[in-house]
Design a protein around this motif. Structure first.
Motif, PDB file in Angstrom:
ATOM      1  N   PRO A  35       1.201  -1.493  -0.121  1.00 57.30           N
ATOM      2  CA  PRO A  35       0.135   0.256  -0.026  1.00 57.30           C
ATOM      3  C   PRO A  35       0.765   1.535   0.038  1.00 57.30           C
ATOM      4  O   PRO A  35       0.661   2.505  -0.004  1.00 57.30           O
ATOM      5  N   ASP A  36       1.973   1.276   0.296  1.00 56.06           N
ATOM      6  CA  ASP A  36       2.738   2.109   0.709  1.00 56.06           C
ATOM      7  C   ASP A  36       3.850   2.052  -0.072  1.00 56.06           C
ATOM      8  O   ASP A  36       5.252   1.892   0.182  1.00 56.06           O
ATOM      9  N   ARG A  86      -4.087   0.458  -3.662  1.00 54.23           N
ATOM     10  CA  ARG A  86      -4.868   1.561  -2.913  1.00 54.23           C
ATOM     11  C   ARG A  86      -4.768   1.523  -1.618  1.00 54.23           C
ATOM     12  O   ARG A  86      -4.877   2.687  -0.780  1.00 54.23           O
ATOM     13  N   ALA A  87      -4.721   0.571  -0.861  1.00 54.59           N
ATOM     14  CA  ALA A  87      -5.859   0.558   0.965  1.00 54.59           C
ATOM     15  C   ALA A  87      -4.820  -0.940   1.100  1.00 54.59           C
ATOM     16  O   ALA A  87      -4.452  -1.271   0.406  1.00 54.59           O
ATOM     17  N   GLU A  88      -4.433  -0.771   2.850  1.00 56.01           N
ATOM     18  CA  GLU A  88      -4.477  -2.047   3.330  1.00 56.01           C
ATOM     19  C   GLU A  88      -5.005  -2.903   2.843  1.00 56.01           C
ATOM     20  O   GLU A  88      -6.542  -2.766   3.958  1.00 56.01           O
ATOM     21  N   SER A  89      -4.984  -3.838   2.071  1.00 57.12           N
ATOM     22  CA  SER A  89      -5.621  -4.844   2.103  1.00 57.12           C
ATOM     23  C   SER A  89      -5.047  -6.474   1.661  1.00 57.12           C
ATOM     24  O   SER A  89      -4.746  -6.160   1.002  1.00 57.12           O
ATOM     25  N   TRP A 123      -9.469  -7.991  -3.165  1.00 57.15           N
ATOM     26  CA  TRP A 123      -9.297  -7.398  -2.208  1.00 57.15           C
ATOM     27  C   TRP A 123     -10.139  -7.360  -1.649  1.00 57.15           C
ATOM     28  O   TRP A 123     -10.887  -7.145  -1.745  1.00 57.15           O
ATOM     29  N   ASP A 152     -10.318  -5.786   3.014  1.00 60.30           N
ATOM     30  CA  ASP A 152      -9.644  -4.541   3.631  1.00 60.30           C
ATOM     31  C   ASP A 152      -9.466  -5.443   5.130  1.00 60.30           C
ATOM     32  O   ASP A 152      -9.815  -6.245   5.190  1.00 60.30           O
ATOM     33  N   CYS A 153      -8.339  -5.240   5.768  1.00 58.55           N
ATOM     34  CA  CYS A 153      -7.386  -6.341   6.367  1.00 58.55           C
ATOM     35  C   CYS A 153      -7.714  -6.466   7.852  1.00 58.55           C
ATOM     36  O   CYS A 153      -8.798  -7.841   7.663  1.00 58.55           O
ATOM     37  N   GLU A 154      -8.867  -5.116   7.784  1.00 59.62           N
ATOM     38  CA  GLU A 154      -9.797  -5.238   9.541  1.00 59.62           C
ATOM     39  C   GLU A 154     -11.375  -5.894   9.227  1.00 59.62           C
ATOM     40  O   GLU A 154     -11.362  -6.672   9.678  1.00 59.62           O
ATOM     41  N   GLN A 204       3.573  -6.462   6.011  1.00 60.74           N
ATOM     42  CA  GLN A 204       3.661  -4.586   6.049  1.00 60.74           C
ATOM     43  C   GLN A 204       3.894  -5.371   4.202  1.00 60.74           C
ATOM     44  O   GLN A 204       3.219  -4.480   3.491  1.00 60.74           O
TER      45      GLN A 204
END
Length: 362
Positions: free
Chosen positions: A125-126, A177-180, A187, A189-191, A207
């Protein structure tokens, strides 16, 4: 019939039934209709590459630089292999979201170090943060040639950088695009994934968010036969694309993963690495592979043999090595596949099987 009721025919569309009336779960992948994906392959879970020893260079690369997380199951798995007479001296599993790199240690020559002829795609994501982490860890990286950007992957940006592990595993890093996490249904979302009880046992989060593809080199003229093989054994429709050097066969896995075969000129070494895939219609796949004569027992794992359908069901897996054109039986290339049913203890999305609508209680 395996189930003494009129429901048996309906259930056959959703479950795989062996000759011993053992019912195996399948997963509704909910494939987007606009993609045209037709696959029984659920998850490309791990790449296995032997490493001579675990040293500070490997530790820094995989866990500090690339942001993988140690899997807590490795000691128990290693002990099981050793107790069955396997040659493994140690084992490291590095988790990237719901996918992994497996690294057995201390295997005898010429299998002590392995690397696929190709590239492993990883998602972050980064990307700017990854660049900084790589620099701080002293890991060299560079840009990716424009011809290899692979910008058509769903939910994944073009390849942003490339680097190589201490034992030669080539990696392309892509931005997301996001933490997925990359799940069998795409994809997530992790949560949200954790709330749905998805995950791998790690004391800390990785990561790296996932492994969208593995791209392997294959001989010129082999992609048509490879596509026919995946159709015959796994009832999966591959896509053909034009690569920088020749044709490419894109084998779809789940909603968002690919196993890609890239034709190149010249000899292509194979050193015994393997990939692991989870599949629907497990018994059908075993029977088709058995009919072609490509079911294989890896001597590194003497406790695992797949000589009969009963063996495959008992182990929740089987293996193939020689990839043949199913019509001509011509050998195209070798890539060991560890083919697992969804009843295998390692499947990351077992909670989804429990949530699926068919009720097996009656």
């Amino acid at each position: 019939m395996g189930i003494e009721s009129s429901r048996a025919v309906d259930l056959a569309a959703h479950f795989c039934v062996g000759r011993w009336k053992q019912v195996l779960p399948d997963l509704d992948l909910r494939l987007p209709t606009e993609t045209g994906r037709k696959t029984t392959l659920v998850s490309l879970e791990h790449l296995n590459v032997n490493v001579p020893e675990w040293n500070s260079e490997n530790e820094t690369f995989w866990f500090k630089a690339m942001g993988f997380a140690p899997d807590s199951r490795t000691q128990g798995v290693c002990q099981t292999v050793q107790s069955s007479g396997g040659s493994m001296k140690g084992l490291v599993w590095a988790n990237a979201g719901l996918q992994q790199i497996h690294m057995p240690l201390g295997e005898p020559p010429p299998m002590e170090a392995q690397k696929p002829a190709g590239v492993v795609g990883l998602a972050y994501p980064d990307i700017l943060g990854l660049r900084a982490t790589l620099r701080a860890a002293g890991v060299n990286f560079s840009g990716v040639p424009l011809k290899d950007h692979m910008s058509t992957l769903p939910g994944v940006g073009p390849a942003a950088l490339q680097c190589t592990s201490p034992t030669g595993v080539k990696i392309y890093a892509h931005g997301i695009r996001a933490e997925s996490w990359l799940t069998p249904r795409g994809w997530l979302d992790c949560e949200a994934a954790r709330k749905q009880q998805l995950g791998l046992p790690s004391e800390e989060a990785s990561q790296c968010m996932g492994m969208p593809y593995i791209r392997l080199q294959c001989p010129l003229g082999s992609t048509e036969g490879l596509a026919k093989l995946y159709k015959r054994v796994f009832n999966t429709e591959s896509e053909f694309r034009r690569g920088s050097e020749g044709g490419e066969c894109w084998v779809p896995i789940g909603v968002g993963q690919w196993l890609i075969y890239q034709e190149i000129a010249g000899d292509i070494p194979y050193d015994g690495y393997h990939i692991a895939i989870y599949v629907n219609c497990f018994v059908d796949a075993y029977r088709a592979a058995k009919e072609l004569g490509i079911v294989w027992n890896n001597p590194r794992f003497p406790g695992l043999s797949y000589n009969s359908e009963h063996d495959a069901l008992r182990h929740h897996e089987f293996r193939i090595l020689k990839l043949l054109d199913p019509d001509s039986l011509q050998l195209l290339c070798e890539v060991e596949h560890e083919v697992r049913s969804l009843s295998h203890t390692g499947f990351c999305a077992k909670s989804w099987l429990e949530q699926d609508p068919l009720d097996m209680s009656s």
